[in-house]
Design a protein around this motif. Sequence first.
Motif, PDB file in Angstrom:
ATOM      1  N   GLN A 171     -26.602  12.780 -51.259  1.00  0.00           N
ATOM      2  CA  GLN A 171     -26.441  11.451 -51.843  1.00  0.00           C
ATOM      3  C   GLN A 171     -27.707  10.978 -52.564  1.00  0.00           C
ATOM      4  OE1 GLN A 171     -25.497  12.129 -48.577  1.00  0.00           O
ATOM      5  NE2 GLN A 171     -23.375  12.399 -49.240  1.00  0.00           N
ATOM      6  N   ALA A 172     -28.852  11.601 -52.277  1.00  0.00           N
ATOM      7  CA  ALA A 172     -30.099  11.179 -52.909  1.00  0.00           C
ATOM      8  C   ALA A 172     -30.075  11.504 -54.392  1.00  0.00           C
ATOM      9  CB  ALA A 172     -31.283  11.867 -52.241  1.00  0.00           C
ATOM     10  N   LYS A 173     -30.498  10.563 -55.207  1.00  0.00           N
ATOM     11  CA  LYS A 173     -30.532  10.790 -56.649  1.00  0.00           C
ATOM     12  C   LYS A 173     -31.658  11.754 -57.012  1.00  0.00           C
ATOM     13  CE  LYS A 173     -28.862   6.078 -57.626  1.00  0.00           C
ATOM     14  NZ  LYS A 173     -29.016   5.534 -56.263  1.00  0.00           N
TER      15      LYS A 173
ATOM     16  N   SER B 123     -58.263  11.231 -51.318  1.00  0.00           N
ATOM     17  CA  SER B 123     -57.899  12.588 -51.736  1.00  0.00           C
ATOM     18  C   SER B 123     -56.431  12.604 -52.125  1.00  0.00           C
ATOM     19  CB  SER B 123     -58.147  13.587 -50.605  1.00  0.00           C
ATOM     20  OG  SER B 123     -59.518  13.627 -50.285  1.00  0.00           O
ATOM     21  N   ALA B 124     -56.143  13.107 -53.318  1.00  0.00           N
ATOM     22  CA  ALA B 124     -54.787  13.033 -53.864  1.00  0.00           C
ATOM     23  C   ALA B 124     -54.293  14.405 -54.298  1.00  0.00           C
ATOM     24  CB  ALA B 124     -54.776  12.063 -55.042  1.00  0.00           C
ATOM     25  N   SER B 125     -53.060  14.438 -54.785  1.00  0.00           N
ATOM     26  CA  SER B 125     -52.461  15.676 -55.287  1.00  0.00           C
ATOM     27  C   SER B 125     -51.306  15.335 -56.208  1.00  0.00           C
ATOM     28  CB  SER B 125     -51.958  16.533 -54.119  1.00  0.00           C
ATOM     29  OG  SER B 125     -50.903  15.857 -53.432  1.00  0.00           O
ATOM     30  N   GLN B 126     -50.851  16.335 -56.938  1.00  0.00           N
ATOM     31  CA  GLN B 126     -49.660  16.210 -57.764  1.00  0.00           C
ATOM     32  C   GLN B 126     -48.480  16.838 -57.042  1.00  0.00           C
ATOM     33  OE1 GLN B 126     -49.760  14.630 -61.005  1.00  0.00           O
ATOM     34  NE2 GLN B 126     -51.714  14.078 -60.036  1.00  0.00           N
ATOM     35  N   LYS B 127     -47.308  16.223 -57.195  1.00  0.00           N
ATOM     36  CA  LYS B 127     -46.086  16.785 -56.614  1.00  0.00           C
ATOM     37  C   LYS B 127     -44.944  16.769 -57.628  1.00  0.00           C
ATOM     38  CE  LYS B 127     -47.029  16.001 -51.719  1.00  0.00           C
ATOM     39  NZ  LYS B 127     -46.577  15.368 -50.461  1.00  0.00           N
ATOM     40  N   LEU B 128     -43.991  17.616 -57.367  1.00  0.00           N
ATOM     41  CA  LEU B 128     -42.844  17.804 -58.249  1.00  0.00           C
ATOM     42  C   LEU B 128     -41.655  16.987 -57.767  1.00  0.00           C
ATOM     43  CD1 LEU B 128     -41.650  19.598 -60.633  1.00  0.00           C
ATOM     44  CD2 LEU B 128     -40.886  21.142 -58.809  1.00  0.00           C
ATOM     45  N   ILE B 129     -40.992  16.294 -58.698  1.00  0.00           N
ATOM     46  CA  ILE B 129     -39.765  15.556 -58.389  1.00  0.00           C
ATOM     47  C   ILE B 129     -38.605  16.243 -59.096  1.00  0.00           C
ATOM     48  CG2 ILE B 129     -38.566  13.334 -58.538  1.00  0.00           C
ATOM     49  CD1 ILE B 129     -41.281  11.977 -58.694  1.00  0.00           C
ATOM     50  N   VAL B 130     -37.511  16.427 -58.366  1.00  0.00           N
ATOM     51  CA  VAL B 130     -36.308  17.054 -58.920  1.00  0.00           C
ATOM     52  C   VAL B 130     -35.108  16.177 -58.599  1.00  0.00           C
ATOM     53  CG1 VAL B 130     -37.342  19.332 -58.569  1.00  0.00           C
ATOM     54  CG2 VAL B 130     -35.791  18.413 -56.839  1.00  0.00           C
ATOM     55  N   LYS B 131     -33.979  16.488 -59.202  1.00  0.00           N
ATOM     56  CA  LYS B 131     -32.744  15.783 -58.856  1.00  0.00           C
ATOM     57  C   LYS B 131     -32.372  16.092 -57.408  1.00  0.00           C
ATOM     58  CE  LYS B 131     -30.604  15.259 -63.400  1.00  0.00           C
ATOM     59  NZ  LYS B 131     -29.410  15.560 -64.228  1.00  0.00           N
TER      60      LYS B 131
ATOM     61  N   VAL C 288     -38.961   9.302 -64.018  1.00  0.00           N
ATOM     62  CA  VAL C 288     -37.947   9.652 -63.018  1.00  0.00           C
ATOM     63  C   VAL C 288     -36.572   9.142 -63.433  1.00  0.00           C
ATOM     64  CG1 VAL C 288     -37.268   9.437 -60.600  1.00  0.00           C
ATOM     65  CG2 VAL C 288     -39.683   9.709 -61.193  1.00  0.00           C
ATOM     66  N   GLN C 289     -36.516   7.972 -64.054  1.00  0.00           N
ATOM     67  CA  GLN C 289     -35.237   7.478 -64.565  1.00  0.00           C
ATOM     68  C   GLN C 289     -34.664   8.430 -65.609  1.00  0.00           C
ATOM     69  OE1 GLN C 289     -33.333   5.142 -63.573  1.00  0.00           O
ATOM     70  NE2 GLN C 289     -34.582   3.765 -62.364  1.00  0.00           N
ATOM     71  N   ASP C 290     -35.539   8.982 -66.455  1.00  0.00           N
ATOM     72  CA  ASP C 290     -35.061   9.914 -67.472  1.00  0.00           C
ATOM     73  C   ASP C 290     -34.643  11.234 -66.847  1.00  0.00           C
ATOM     74  OD1 ASP C 290     -34.342  10.217 -70.110  1.00  0.00           O
ATOM     75  OD2 ASP C 290     -36.278  11.025 -70.745  1.00  0.00           O
ATOM     76  N   LEU C 291     -35.259  11.603 -65.732  1.00  0.00           N
ATOM     77  CA  LEU C 291     -34.811  12.773 -64.982  1.00  0.00           C
ATOM     78  C   LEU C 291     -33.372  12.576 -64.529  1.00  0.00           C
ATOM     79  CD1 LEU C 291     -35.210  15.402 -63.293  1.00  0.00           C
ATOM     80  CD2 LEU C 291     -36.227  13.966 -61.506  1.00  0.00           C
ATOM     81  N   ILE C 292     -33.085  11.399 -63.989  1.00  0.00           N
ATOM     82  CA  ILE C 292     -31.720  11.092 -63.542  1.00  0.00           C
ATOM     83  C   ILE C 292     -30.749  11.128 -64.709  1.00  0.00           C
ATOM     84  CG2 ILE C 292     -30.254   9.264 -62.579  1.00  0.00           C
ATOM     85  CD1 ILE C 292     -32.707   8.375 -60.950  1.00  0.00           C
ATOM     86  N   ASN C 293     -31.212  10.633 -65.862  1.00  0.00           N
ATOM     87  CA  ASN C 293     -30.352  10.569 -67.050  1.00  0.00           C
ATOM     88  C   ASN C 293     -30.228  11.894 -67.782  1.00  0.00           C
ATOM     89  OD1 ASN C 293     -29.968   7.837 -66.574  1.00  0.00           O
ATOM     90  ND2 ASN C 293     -31.656   7.221 -67.914  1.00  0.00           N
ATOM     91  N   GLY C 294     -30.990  12.898 -67.363  1.00  0.00           N
ATOM     92  CA  GLY C 294     -30.896  14.210 -67.991  1.00  0.00           C
ATOM     93  C   GLY C 294     -31.851  14.425 -69.145  1.00  0.00           C
ATOM     94  N   GLY C 295     -32.761  13.490 -69.378  1.00  0.00           N
ATOM     95  CA  GLY C 295     -33.701  13.633 -70.486  1.00  0.00           C
ATOM     96  C   GLY C 295     -34.779  14.670 -70.225  1.00  0.00           C
ATOM     97  N   VAL C 296     -35.131  14.842 -68.953  1.00  0.00           N
ATOM     98  CA  VAL C 296     -36.065  15.893 -68.541  1.00  0.00           C
ATOM     99  C   VAL C 296     -35.478  16.593 -67.329  1.00  0.00           C
ATOM    100  CG1 VAL C 296     -38.125  14.717 -69.443  1.00  0.00           C
ATOM    101  CG2 VAL C 296     -37.396  14.292 -67.081  1.00  0.00           C
ATOM    102  N   GLN C 297     -35.970  17.806 -67.071  1.00  0.00           N
ATOM    103  CA  GLN C 297     -35.454  18.570 -65.923  1.00  0.00           C
ATOM    104  C   GLN C 297     -36.267  18.325 -64.651  1.00  0.00           C
ATOM    105  OE1 GLN C 297     -35.520  20.238 -69.233  1.00  0.00           O
ATOM    106  NE2 GLN C 297     -33.507  19.271 -69.108  1.00  0.00           N
ATOM    107  N   TYR C 298     -37.552  18.015 -64.823  1.00  0.00           N
ATOM    108  CA  TYR C 298     -38.432  17.790 -63.683  1.00  0.00           C
ATOM    109  C   TYR C 298     -39.455  16.712 -64.035  1.00  0.00           C
ATOM    110  CZ  TYR C 298     -36.553  22.412 -62.576  1.00  0.00           C
ATOM    111  OH  TYR C 298     -35.696  23.463 -62.350  1.00  0.00           O
ATOM    112  N   VAL C 299     -40.134  16.195 -63.009  1.00  0.00           N
ATOM    113  CA  VAL C 299     -41.222  15.244 -63.206  1.00  0.00           C
ATOM    114  C   VAL C 299     -42.375  15.667 -62.300  1.00  0.00           C
ATOM    115  CG1 VAL C 299     -41.997  12.859 -62.831  1.00  0.00           C
ATOM    116  CG2 VAL C 299     -39.749  13.300 -63.853  1.00  0.00           C
TER     117      VAL C 299
END
Length: 289
Positions: free
Chosen positions: A34-36, A187-195, A260-271
């Motif tokens: 159910q998670a977007k 201390s920080a890092s980068q992470k990947l967001i997917v659908k 992330v909104q554009d990820l949901i809309n299909g504009g990009v595949q990942y963030v």
Amino acid sequence: MKLAKKILVAVVAAALAITCFAGCSNGSGETTAQAKVKVIDIELTSEEYAFGVDKNQPELMEEANALIKEIKENGQLDEICSHYFSDGTPVGVTSAEEDSTKDQLIVATNAEFEPFEYKQGDTFYGIDMEIAKLLADRLGKELVIKDMQFDAVLLSVQQEKCDIGMAGLTVSPERQEQVDFTESYYSASQKLIVKGDDTTFDQCQTAEDVENILKGLDSSVKIGGQNGTTGQSYVQGSEDLGFEGLNATFTGYSNGSLAVQDLINGGVQYVIIDAAPAEAITNAINAVA
């Protein structure tokens, strides 16, 4: 940033697994069907946040470093982090009007980078903003916060339009040519967001596992992120930060939420964005019915 950062402002996940409180697993936030969207909870980078100070203000640098040392040692930094990563209550910070006749500390930020800086109405919130208030009080100055695009933050300090940049800024040699950086406070890092239903990275256990998949993508694949941030450099490559870069195409946005909104809309595949904002954004989006 922070390179060294939201139209959605929402509650940040409890016990967030980074820096002030650490942890790692395959996913975070909601990971059900159910998670977007979901975060792949593997750190792709390791970086340090610091504040960027006007090179012509060594006294300000000294005071900022003294404050950072003090709040680390007395537990106040952990307490501030708990306002956003645990069950604490965020403390609002107000900005005075800029006035050259007054003794003011002028802070440059990009208030679209929750939980480090964001706005509700005219009130600023976030880890950096609470520290900014502490610094102004320490100096006996009135606090002025100037909200601007992320890639203008350090430029405004370099041009002496602001005294200090506080915007989830990642330290890098290139940025050190613009400003002097304080000691690190985070201390920080980068992470990947997917659908939410994307299983591509579910079996990944390490950053190398994720990177091997990302490096196999071609230019037809679009990866979104915030303009001027470490995420952009990770995708496009950066000798300054030691990133080889990907073949995928970077698509930039003024903030992480739009990506992330554009990820949901299909504009990009990942963030790809900083870990803490990634958690905040995905949890806020998944909480919307």
